[in-house]
Design a protein around this motif. Structure first.
Motif, short mmCIF file in Angstrom:
data_model
loop_
_atom_site.label_atom_id
_atom_site.label_comp_id
_atom_site.label_asym_id
_atom_site.label_seq_id
_atom_site.Cartn_x
_atom_site.Cartn_y
_atom_site.Cartn_z
N HIS A 87 0.86 -1.20 0.00
CA HIS A 87 0.00 0.00 0.00
C HIS A 87 0.89 1.24 0.00
O HIS A 87 1.48 1.59 1.02
N HIS A 89 1.42 5.39 -2.05
CA HIS A 89 0.95 6.45 -2.97
C HIS A 89 2.18 7.18 -3.50
O HIS A 89 2.27 8.40 -3.41
N LYS A 156 -0.68 3.57 -5.90
CA LYS A 156 -2.03 4.03 -6.23
C LYS A 156 -1.99 5.31 -7.05
O LYS A 156 -1.09 6.14 -6.88
N HIS A 257 -9.65 2.00 1.68
CA HIS A 257 -9.12 2.70 2.86
C HIS A 257 -10.30 2.79 3.84
O HIS A 257 -11.29 3.47 3.55
N HIS A 279 -5.76 0.43 6.68
CA HIS A 279 -5.74 1.43 7.77
C HIS A 279 -6.20 0.77 9.07
O HIS A 279 -5.39 0.38 9.86
N ASP A 330 2.11 2.92 3.37
CA ASP A 330 1.21 4.02 3.00
C ASP A 330 2.00 5.24 2.54
O ASP A 330 1.52 6.37 2.64
#
Ligand code: NIG
Ligand code: FE
Length: 418
Positions: A87, A89, A156, A257, A279, A330
């Protein structure tokens, strides 16, 4: 030596003081440290980027006497499967230093977002960046991850939030994937928030994504996974349910999420058969129990807890409810700018009382399961992606809470030495 030269040669890697294949461990629930297979004085024969045999180095040396040896010095080395960050970004432009300053001075993530900072700020900068800029930024962050021992990275979209810029992000991820031996797995996160310039309500924005953006994502084969941020200020439970159902009909694996600030979303993720629910900082006991009979992977993101100064995901409780627990960074400019998987997993493990094997499983084969791929495991005929630390005890990796760095990571026969 070019990559071509080293392909197609059989090689023995080792000897390793400890070789940890992460094989034969359960997918769900608690794991005791004595369940972990540790091969002392281990070695691994690799051919065409795949594992041919794993065993005791001296025995492999006898059976493969004509084989090229790769590492045979006298250092204490520990080898493990390269890690999986399921996960992130890491396709973004700009930074959110200003948000950080506001947060440490007392404002909350949701307050900053409501005042026009937060994700919207990164959307502005990511829209401004060219596809080439984004490719370079991704590759820089991927290289940092390879240095941390990570070979598989989910990335993502979600900072474009219109047709052109969501596609630009996904095309940048695809291009970056072609330029690194690491495996980059794209996820369509058009439903991160409703962008300020969209003329319509939340349901209308989700419809726009389904009708205008998703068909191009499918046509260009840009992603087969999709994500939605279920939270106050992002998307509500029922509109997210409809969106998830539509995406599944189109063949997407769906992830969400959820429960970052309020409980409720993880129930939806489980009911909709999502591949993962990520999360979970505010997941309550009732929701934890739902993981017992579910194949939805529970993904903890300690980097977001550390970045926001908030509570950790109740990992112990999730494992004791038989969840398949993964840990990911994350890595993003807002809630999780650190991006250091081992540091974060070690701190989470210490706070949540996870065995070292549970923490290792959460960043290897269990994280791969969140992506519905096989990775984070070393076994015959499977890719030989592995990372090497200079120590005589694998537990040292977490004991030093991220200060012990890999000395090498090997991916698709490419050996990165640090
Ligand atoms: O996982 N919570 C939603 N999305 C990201 C944060 C993105 C950002 O703040 O830029 C997260 O924490
Ligand atoms: Fe995230």
């Amino acid at each position: 030596m070019t990559r071509k030269d080293i392909m197609n040669t059989k090689k023995i890697y080792g000897p390793f003081t400890q070789l940890i294949p992460m094989n034969g461990l359960p997918l769900h629930g608690p794991i005791k440290d004595d369940q972990l297979e540790i091969i002392s004085s281990g070695g691994m024969v690799v051919e065409n980027g795949c594992v041919l045999e794993i065993g005791v180095y001296s025995e492999l040396e006898k059976s493969y006497s004509d084989t090229q040896k790769k590492i045979n010095d006298t250092k204490n080395l520990v080898a493990l499967p390269a890690f999986v960050d399921c996960h992130t970004h890491i396709c973004w432009g700009g930074n959110r230093i200003n948000d950080y300053a506001l947060r440490v001075a007392g404002k909350t993530y949701l307050e900053i977002a409501a005042a026009g900072g937060g994700i919207s700020d990164t959307v502005k900068h990511t829209r401004f960046a060219s596809q080439d800029n984004l490719v370079e930024l991704i590759l820089k962050r991927v290289h940092a991850h390879i240095q941390r021992g990570i070979s598989t990275i989910e990335i993502k979209s979600g900072y474009g939030l219109n047709l052109e810029d969501e596609l630009k992000m996904l095309r940048a991820i695809k291009e970056a994937n072609e330029r690194t031996p690491a495996t980059l797995i794209p996820t369509f996160l058009g439903a991160h928030i409703k962008p300020k310039d969209f003329d319509g309500n939340h349901a209308g924005y989700l419809e726009f994504l389904l009708e205008e953006v998703v068909p191009v994502v499918v046509e260009e084969n840009l992603a087969s996974r999709a994500d939605i941020f279920v939270e106050e200020g992002a998307f509500g439970i029922e509109e997210s349910r409809i969106y998830a159902k539509q995406l599944k009909l189109k063949g997407f694996d769906v992830t969400m999420h959820v429960d970052q600030f309020h409980p409720g979303g993880s129930r939806l993720a489980i009911e909709e058969g999502c591949v993962s629910a990520d999360h979970l900082e505010f997941t309550d006991d009732e929701s934890c129990a739902l993981f017992r009979k579910s194949n939805t992977v529970a993904v903890a993101l300690p980097g977001a807890s550390l970045g926001l100064g908030m509570q950790f995901t109740p990992c112990r409780k999730l494992l004791d409810n038989n969840a398949c627990l993964a840990i990911a960074t994350d890595w993003n400019p807002g809630s999780g700018p650190m991006g250091d998987l081992i540091t974060q997993a070690a701190i989470l493990g210490a706070s949540e009382k996870l065995t070292i094997t549970e923490t290792l499983a959460a960043i290897t084969y269990r994280a791969a399961h969140a992506l519905r791929i096989e990775a984070g495991i070393l076994r015959k005929d499977r890719p030989a992606a592995f990372t090497i630390f200079e120590t005589n005890d694998f537990r040292d990796i977490f004991y030093q809470q991220g200060q012990l760095k890999p000395v090498a990571t090997v991916i698709k026969e490419e050996c990165f030495e640090f």
